[in-house]
Design a protein around this motif. Structure first.
Motif, PDB file in Angstrom:
ATOM      1  N   LEU A 197       0.676  -1.017   0.234  1.00  0.00           N
ATOM      2  CA  LEU A 197       0.192   0.007  -0.029  1.00  0.00           C
ATOM      3  C   LEU A 197       0.881   1.337   0.122  1.00  0.00           C
ATOM      4  CD1 LEU A 197      -2.624  -1.264   2.407  1.00  0.00           C
ATOM      5  CD2 LEU A 197      -3.083  -0.883   0.055  1.00  0.00           C
ATOM      6  N   PHE A 198       2.056   1.349   0.838  1.00  0.00           N
ATOM      7  CA  PHE A 198       2.706   2.322   0.677  1.00  0.00           C
ATOM      8  C   PHE A 198       3.445   2.642  -0.775  1.00  0.00           C
ATOM      9  CE2 PHE A 198       4.418   4.625   4.752  1.00  0.00           C
ATOM     10  CZ  PHE A 198       3.331   4.291   5.331  1.00  0.00           C
ATOM     11  N   PHE A 199       3.864   1.509  -1.357  1.00  0.00           N
ATOM     12  CA  PHE A 199       4.195   1.551  -2.772  1.00  0.00           C
ATOM     13  C   PHE A 199       3.270   2.353  -3.808  1.00  0.00           C
ATOM     14  CE2 PHE A 199       5.001  -0.377  -6.929  1.00  0.00           C
ATOM     15  CZ  PHE A 199       6.429   0.200  -7.265  1.00  0.00           C
ATOM     16  N   ALA A 200       1.976   1.765  -3.524  1.00  0.00           N
ATOM     17  CA  ALA A 200       0.933   2.347  -4.342  1.00  0.00           C
ATOM     18  C   ALA A 200       0.599   3.717  -3.885  1.00  0.00           C
ATOM     19  CB  ALA A 200      -0.402   1.727  -4.054  1.00  0.00           C
ATOM     20  N   ALA A 201       0.794   4.061  -2.520  1.00  0.00           N
ATOM     21  CA  ALA A 201       0.539   5.495  -2.115  1.00  0.00           C
ATOM     22  C   ALA A 201       1.652   6.311  -2.738  1.00  0.00           C
ATOM     23  CB  ALA A 201       0.553   5.692  -1.008  1.00  0.00           C
ATOM     24  N   ALA A 206       3.464  10.682  -6.251  1.00  0.00           N
ATOM     25  CA  ALA A 206       4.461  11.116  -7.139  1.00  0.00           C
ATOM     26  C   ALA A 206       3.807  11.378  -8.610  1.00  0.00           C
ATOM     27  CB  ALA A 206       5.496  10.091  -7.369  1.00  0.00           C
ATOM     28  N   ASN A 207       2.949  10.774  -8.946  1.00  0.00           N
ATOM     29  CA  ASN A 207       2.266  10.983 -10.485  1.00  0.00           C
ATOM     30  C   ASN A 207       1.296  12.172 -10.113  1.00  0.00           C
ATOM     31  OD1 ASN A 207       2.618   8.760 -12.709  1.00  0.00           O
ATOM     32  ND2 ASN A 207       2.764   7.913 -10.697  1.00  0.00           N
ATOM     33  N   SER A 208       0.573  12.343  -9.157  1.00  0.00           N
ATOM     34  CA  SER A 208      -0.216  13.275  -8.831  1.00  0.00           C
ATOM     35  C   SER A 208       0.489  14.638  -8.528  1.00  0.00           C
ATOM     36  CB  SER A 208      -1.228  13.030  -7.490  1.00  0.00           C
ATOM     37  OG  SER A 208      -2.035  11.915  -7.529  1.00  0.00           O
ATOM     38  N   TYR A 235      -0.641   8.335   2.503  1.00  0.00           N
ATOM     39  CA  TYR A 235       0.140   7.396   3.561  1.00  0.00           C
ATOM     40  C   TYR A 235      -0.760   7.130   4.779  1.00  0.00           C
ATOM     41  CZ  TYR A 235       4.151   8.177   0.716  1.00  0.00           C
ATOM     42  OH  TYR A 235       5.051   8.068  -0.269  1.00  0.00           O
ATOM     43  N   GLY A 236      -1.535   7.918   5.185  1.00  0.00           N
ATOM     44  CA  GLY A 236      -2.585   7.508   6.299  1.00  0.00           C
ATOM     45  C   GLY A 236      -3.432   6.494   6.060  1.00  0.00           C
ATOM     46  N   ALA A 237      -4.134   6.719   5.023  1.00  0.00           N
ATOM     47  CA  ALA A 237      -4.964   5.619   4.418  1.00  0.00           C
ATOM     48  C   ALA A 237      -4.256   4.091   4.365  1.00  0.00           C
ATOM     49  CB  ALA A 237      -5.467   5.779   3.145  1.00  0.00           C
TER      50      ALA A 237
END
Length: 445
Positions: A197-201, A206-208, A235-237
């Motif tokens: 999830l951290f990798f996805a976040a 980064a893209n946003s 990151y909180g989510a």
């Protein structure tokens, strides 16, 4: 009959960690004993022979691959890194490439049992190769090594058919905290899920952030604020969803988190103050990336705004990390807050015998000749006093690019004044002193 109906079946008791370890030990002993059988031993010898051949072939192919990579200067960075990875894993690639044709040939001409061990070794080697190639896209070296090692261990256990035993072993190693049971298996799940999830976040943030920075209609301060809020939310989510996914009861951590929050509030007052000050700076737009500011003896432009500090780069290349709190409580000169127009003053003195009207005219024309001086806000020159040996003047002019420096533009204007005064015969006086030696006037013998 009623009494018999009340009889409940014996509850199944899950094996403890000691029993699981003994079972794994016995399985390992049986596996080693099985290697003594002729065809199993033959398969191990074939695998070792293929490994030696792969190593020798890699020693031959790796230099040629490296020489070919050096000719690929125009490649993107990710493609070059992938090529370097292929160079480092050349032995494993060759081993996977030659073991599977051997397995397929043995399955075709012999019984399946006579290639069983080779198939397991081929599956493990192929899985290790895929994991090594996939984890190369992880930027952090420590995280990449951790994920790669964990992936290798997990696929090896899965291919060997020991997944259930390993899960039971890790689940048996547990610690009970009140009503919450914390096991090694839960920790492993939490690390894997939260890591993913951290990798996805990180990927989404980064893209946003890249897309937000391309929005020219959004001010730099709002861009930074939006990016920071988005990162906190993502990151909180990730942490919240990851802990809930592995079954951690977050309500039991409420009291502990409250106590930790009180402790952090006393021990990290400055850190919290800088964090809050950073959000205030982003909200009130008093400073933003690219602004030219002065704070005490520090003069430069804002390179970036972090959660705790602001990075200010001076003209000599020094980068100052100024805490956000200092920018809130201190006196800050923002040379480009509402607009980029900056007025600069230059003081000089001219000899009394020169016509002041001509001096003012020549000084203004000299300032106009400098490239960065604005013409639609023309320079002005005034007499500000009569000194001991000169008439004192002040020359004022405007620029609209303070990021280009202030000292250099002053130097260029001074140089233009020098050339103009020399061309028109205007003298710049300097103090003169007359020294007299007092004596009785008698010649010494």
């Amino acid at each position: 009959m009623e009494e018999e109906s009340r009889i409940t079946p014996l509850e199944t008791v899950s094996p403890g960690p000691e029993e699981i370890v003994l079972d794994l030990w016995e399985t390992g002993i049986r596996f080693v004993e099985g290697l003594i059988r002729p065809w199993n031993a033959y398969q191990m010898i074939i695998a070792l022979a293929l490994l030696v051949v792969a190593h020798i072939a890699a020693r031959f192919l790796a230099p040629k691959w490296e020489a070919w990579l050096r000719t690929r200067e125009g490649w993107p960075t990710w493609r070059m890194r992938f090529g370097v990875l292929v160079h480092r894993r050349m032995s494993l690639i060759v081993f996977v490439a030659i073991i599977w044709p051997v397995i397929w040939g043995m399955r075709e001409f012999t019984w399946p049992s006579r290639s069983y061990l080779l198939a397991i070794i081929g599956q493990i080697a192929f899985a290790w190769l895929v994991i090594a190639l996939a984890t190369r896209f992880i930027g952090n070296a420590t995280l990449r090594s951790l994920v790669r090692t964990g992936g290798w261990a997990w696929v090896t256990v899965s291919i060997l058919g020991l997944t259930d035993d390993m899960v039971a072993l890790m689940d048996g190693l547990a610690l009970t905290l009140g009503e919450m049971r914390l096991s090694v298996w839960m920790i492993v799940q939490a690390v894997v899920i939260i890591g993913a999830l951290f990798f996805a976040a990180r990927f989404l943030s980064a893209n946003s952030a890249r897309r937000i920075r391309k929005k020219t209609d959004i001010s730099p301060s709002i861009q930074v604020l939006t990016i920071k809020i988005l990162q906190v939310v993502l990151y909180g989510a990730a942490i919240f969803i990851g802990l809930k996914a592995v079954g951690v009861d977050l309500t039991g951590l409420a009291f502990l988190s409250g106590a930790i929050g009180v402790g952090l509030g006393f021990g990290l007052q400055k850190v919290v103050s800088n964090l809050v000050s950073g959000f205030i700076l982003l909200l009130d737009k008093s400073i933003k990336p690219g602004d030219v500011i002065s704070l005490g003896e520090t003069f430069g432009w804002i390179e970036q705004m972090g959660a705790r500090y602001v990075s200010v780069v001076t003209r000599d290349g020094r980068e100052y990390l100024i805490p956000n709190e200092d920018l809130i409580t201190g006196q800050v000169v923002n040379w480009s807050h509402t607009n980029a127009f900056v007025r600069l003053d230059i003081h000089f003195g001219i000899a009394y015998h020169n016509d002041p009207h001509e001096v003012r005219k020549v000084a203004i024309e000299a300032a106009k000749s400098v490239e960065r001086v604005l013409s639609f806000r023309p320079p002005v020159c005034h007499i500000v006093g009569f000194g001991d040996s000169s008439v004192d003047y002040i020359l004022r002019f405007w620029i609209d690019d303070p990021t280009g420096g202030l000292t250099n533009i002053r130097g260029n204007v001074y140089l233009a004044l020098w050339d103009a005064f020399k061309e028109h015969g205007i003298d710049i006086p300097f103090p003169q002193r007359e020294v007299r030696l007092l004596g009785d006037g008698k010649a010494e013998c």
